[in-house]
Design a protein around this motif. Sequence first.
Motif, PDB file in Angstrom:
ATOM      1  N   UNK A  91       6.639  -6.002  -3.867  1.00 26.84           N
ATOM      2  CA  UNK A  91       5.711  -5.914  -2.736  1.00 26.84           C
ATOM      3  C   UNK A  91       4.271  -6.161  -3.165  1.00 26.84           C
ATOM      4  N   UNK A  92       3.870  -5.566  -4.283  1.00 29.21           N
ATOM      5  CA  UNK A  92       2.495  -5.726  -4.763  1.00 29.21           C
ATOM      6  C   UNK A  92       2.236  -7.172  -5.176  1.00 29.21           C
ATOM      7  N   UNK A 142       0.823  -1.206   0.000  1.00 30.69           N
ATOM      8  CA  UNK A 142       0.000   0.000   0.000  1.00 30.69           C
ATOM      9  C   UNK A 142       0.859   1.259   0.000  1.00 30.69           C
ATOM     10  N   UNK A 143       1.944   1.236   0.757  1.00 32.03           N
ATOM     11  CA  UNK A 143       2.839   2.398   0.796  1.00 32.03           C
ATOM     12  C   UNK A 143       3.443   2.678  -0.587  1.00 32.03           C
ATOM     13  N   UNK A 144       3.867   1.619  -1.269  1.00 30.32           N
ATOM     14  CA  UNK A 144       4.424   1.794  -2.619  1.00 30.32           C
ATOM     15  C   UNK A 144       3.357   2.324  -3.582  1.00 30.32           C
ATOM     16  N   UNK A 145       2.164   1.763  -3.504  1.00 25.21           N
ATOM     17  CA  UNK A 145       1.075   2.200  -4.380  1.00 25.21           C
ATOM     18  C   UNK A 145       0.750   3.665  -4.134  1.00 25.21           C
ATOM     19  N   UNK A 160       4.226   3.378 -12.810  1.00 27.72           N
ATOM     20  CA  UNK A 160       5.411   3.713 -12.003  1.00 27.72           C
ATOM     21  C   UNK A 160       5.639   2.714 -10.851  1.00 27.72           C
ATOM     22  N   UNK A 161       4.573   2.141 -10.319  1.00 28.02           N
ATOM     23  CA  UNK A 161       4.709   1.106  -9.276  1.00 28.02           C
ATOM     24  C   UNK A 161       5.377  -0.125  -9.877  1.00 28.02           C
ATOM     25  N   UNK A 162       4.960  -0.509 -11.076  1.00 27.14           N
ATOM     26  CA  UNK A 162       5.512  -1.690 -11.736  1.00 27.14           C
ATOM     27  C   UNK A 162       6.968  -1.479 -12.138  1.00 27.14           C
ATOM     28  N   UNK A 163       7.347  -0.239 -12.448  1.00 29.74           N
ATOM     29  CA  UNK A 163       8.718   0.061 -12.866  1.00 29.74           C
ATOM     30  C   UNK A 163       9.685   0.086 -11.686  1.00 29.74           C
TER      31      UNK A 163
END
Length: 191
Positions: free
Chosen positions: A58-59, A23-26, A48-51
């Motif tokens: 984490x996701x 969640x923090x990364x998202x 950008x999360x996937x990159x």
Amino acid sequence: MEHGSLDTAQVNRVSEERASIASDHIDRLTRWADDFPVDGVRFADLTPVFADPDGLKAVVAALAEAGSGADLVAGIDARGFLLGAGVALELGTGILAVRKAGKLPPPVVAQSYELEYGSAELEIPADVDISGRKVLIVDDVLATGGTIAATAELLRACGAEIVGAAVALEIAVLAGRGKCEGYPLVCLRQV
């Protein structure tokens, strides 16, 4: 439920620590685009999360926890392919690409549905036998719920059992969760 938190049923399927890290990364990396793809829609871009290697890891790890008992992952076109492939690797399963209409050669099995800015159709190859398979549906964002509901309906029509659906981000105001019935739904971040 508090903004951005997981409810009790979700916590039972995804550890609080993994969900919190994802969640923090998202929250930190999602790019928002107003009036895209049409006026009035606010698009959540998770690329950008996937990159980001830590964000992607984490996701995927958190979404994979939602797939307990699954023997197949169904990734929805197109960002669900990215997440779904990672989740399938984590679970040791295969992945079924649920495609937008016209992207697969015939024969296909199709399902039409409505989304927040029009209508669409999803397809899977007719010759892939998923009868009796336990499937986890994976996508990036839950908005109005039409895409996930249509995917579940399509897979059930082909004889699959839906063990759950998992998404990185849920846009709660659009109430898509209400269309996703009959299976657990996990979201890692709710806005």
